[in-house]
Design an enzyme around this catalytic site. Sequence first.
Site, PDB file in Angstrom:
ATOM      1  CE  LYS A  31     -35.588  51.757  25.035  1.00  0.00           C
ATOM      2  NZ  LYS A  31     -36.617  52.417  24.198  1.00  0.00           N
ATOM      3  CE1 TYR A  56     -45.558  23.946  42.660  1.00  0.00           C
ATOM      4  CE2 TYR A  56     -43.934  25.072  41.288  1.00  0.00           C
ATOM      5  CZ  TYR A  56     -44.386  24.679  42.535  1.00  0.00           C
ATOM      6  OH  TYR A  56     -43.673  25.015  43.643  1.00  0.00           O
TER       7      TYR A  56
HETATM    8  C1  PLP Z   1     -35.980  52.226  22.839  1.00  0.00           C
HETATM    9  C2  PLP Z   1     -35.901  53.263  21.814  1.00  0.00           C
HETATM   10  C3  PLP Z   1     -35.017  53.141  20.726  1.00  0.00           C
HETATM   11  C4  PLP Z   1     -34.207  51.890  20.460  1.00  0.00           C
HETATM   12  O1  PLP Z   1     -35.036  50.956  19.799  1.00  0.00           O
HETATM   13  P1  PLP Z   1     -34.463  49.532  19.306  1.00  0.00           P
HETATM   14  O2  PLP Z   1     -35.629  48.891  18.656  1.00  0.00           O
HETATM   15  O3  PLP Z   1     -34.055  48.797  20.545  1.00  0.00           O
HETATM   16  O4  PLP Z   1     -33.339  49.808  18.418  1.00  0.00           O
HETATM   17  C5  PLP Z   1     -34.907  54.206  19.851  1.00  0.00           C
HETATM   18  N1  PLP Z   1     -35.652  55.326  20.016  1.00  0.00           N
HETATM   19  C6  PLP Z   1     -36.527  55.460  21.029  1.00  0.00           C
HETATM   20  C7  PLP Z   1     -37.321  56.714  21.136  1.00  0.00           C
HETATM   21  C8  PLP Z   1     -36.693  54.447  21.955  1.00  0.00           C
HETATM   22  O5  PLP Z   1     -37.578  54.581  22.939  1.00  0.00           O
END
Ligand code: PLP
Length: 356
Positions: A35, A252
Site C-alpha cells: 500500500k 529561517y
Molecule cells: C499496513 C498493514 C499491514 C502491514 O503492517 P507493517 O507494520 O508495515 O508490517 C498489515 N495489515 C494491515 C491490515 C495493514 O493495514
Amino acid sequence: MARPIRATIHLSALRSNLGVARRAAPQARPLAVIKANAYGHGLLRAAEALRDAEGFAVLDLDDAVRLRQAGHTCRILLLEGFFDPLELPEFSERALTAVVHSLEQVAMLEGTRLPSRIDAFVKVNTGMNRLGLTPDSLRDALQRLQASRNTGEITLMTHFANADDPRGIEWQLEIFRRAGAGLGLPVSTSNSAALLRYPDRTQGWSRPGIMLYGASPFPEQSAVELGLLPAMTLQSRIIAVQNLQPGDVVGYGGAFTAERRTRIGVVACGYADGYPRHAPSGTPVLVNGRRTRTVGRVSMDMLCVDLTHLPDADVGSTAVLWGEGMPVEEVAAAAGTVSYELLCALAPRVPVVELQ
Ligand SMILES: *Cc1c(COP(=O)(O)O)cnc(C)c1O
C-alpha cells in the site's frame, strides 16, 4: 547538471527481506503489503521484486487493477475492501480479494449480482477498535456471507495494535480464537512486528509491510539485528558551504546559533522532497560516509548540516539522509515520528534510481 538528490531503490534488498519473513515463519504465506505506493518504493517496482510472495495487499482498487494489468495473477487483497457496490463488478472480474469489515459491506455483497464469487477476508475487531466486525456480530455476518451467491472463500482476519510493544498480541489473539472457534476457517493476523516477534503465532496468510522495506518495527531492535537490508537510500549532495562566527545563525527564524566557529554544509534536500520539516537540529545525517547532524530549520528545498568536524567535506560531498549507513528508524525517532511516515512521504519530484 541536475539537482543532485535521488532515491536509490535496491530491489535485491526487497527480495532478501521477503526471505527473512519466509524463514521467520515458514508455515505462513506472506501477502506483501505494498500500500501507499509500496511505502514510497513504487508499486509496480516493488511488486516485481516481491513476485515470489504468495500475494499482495493494497488499499486502492486502482492499484489492484494496475497489478493485474502488469500480469500479476496472485492473490490481491484490498485492505479496506470496497466502499461502494459499484466497485464490486471490478472485484469480481479481476478476481480480487476484499476485506469485509462491516455489516454495511455484507449488505452490499448481498444486494448485488456478480459474474463470479469474491473471496473475502472477514475482519474481526479484537480490540484495536479501528476496523472489524465485533465478535458478537461475526457469526451472523458469516452466515449471511456464506448464504450469498457472491461470496467465495472466506478467511478470518484481525490486526494487532501492540505487536511492537510490551502489551503484545496474546490478549487480542485470545479474543480472535474464541470468535473463530469451531469454524475451521483459514486465518490472517500478523503484520511485520507480530511475524518477527511471535513467529509461532503466525499462521495462514501473514501481512508483512515495513520489514520488506528494511526497517525495524521495534524501537529496541535495529534492522541490522533482524537481518533486514534498507531498500531505499535517500541521498543528495552539498551544494554550498558557509563559515560561521560565534553568534551567527542559520536558516529561517535563525533557529540555530553558532556557539563557536562552525562550518555549515547546505544539502539539496528539503521538505518538498519528503524530508520531515519538523526534524530538529541534531537529526543525524551521513556526509561522506561519516555521521553529522542537521542544524537549523529544514526548508522546502534545502537543509543544513554541521561540517565543523569533517574538514574533507565540501561542495559536492554526498549526504545520505536515510538508507544505507543511516537507519531510517533513527532519523524518524529524532524527528518524533516513525520510519513508515518518512518512507511514504518520498516526494514524486525525487528521481528514483533502481538497482538490481
Ligand atoms: C499496513 C498493514 C499491514 C502491514 O503492517 P507493517 O507494520 O508495515 O508490517 C498489515 N495489515 C494491515 C491490515 C495493514 O493495514
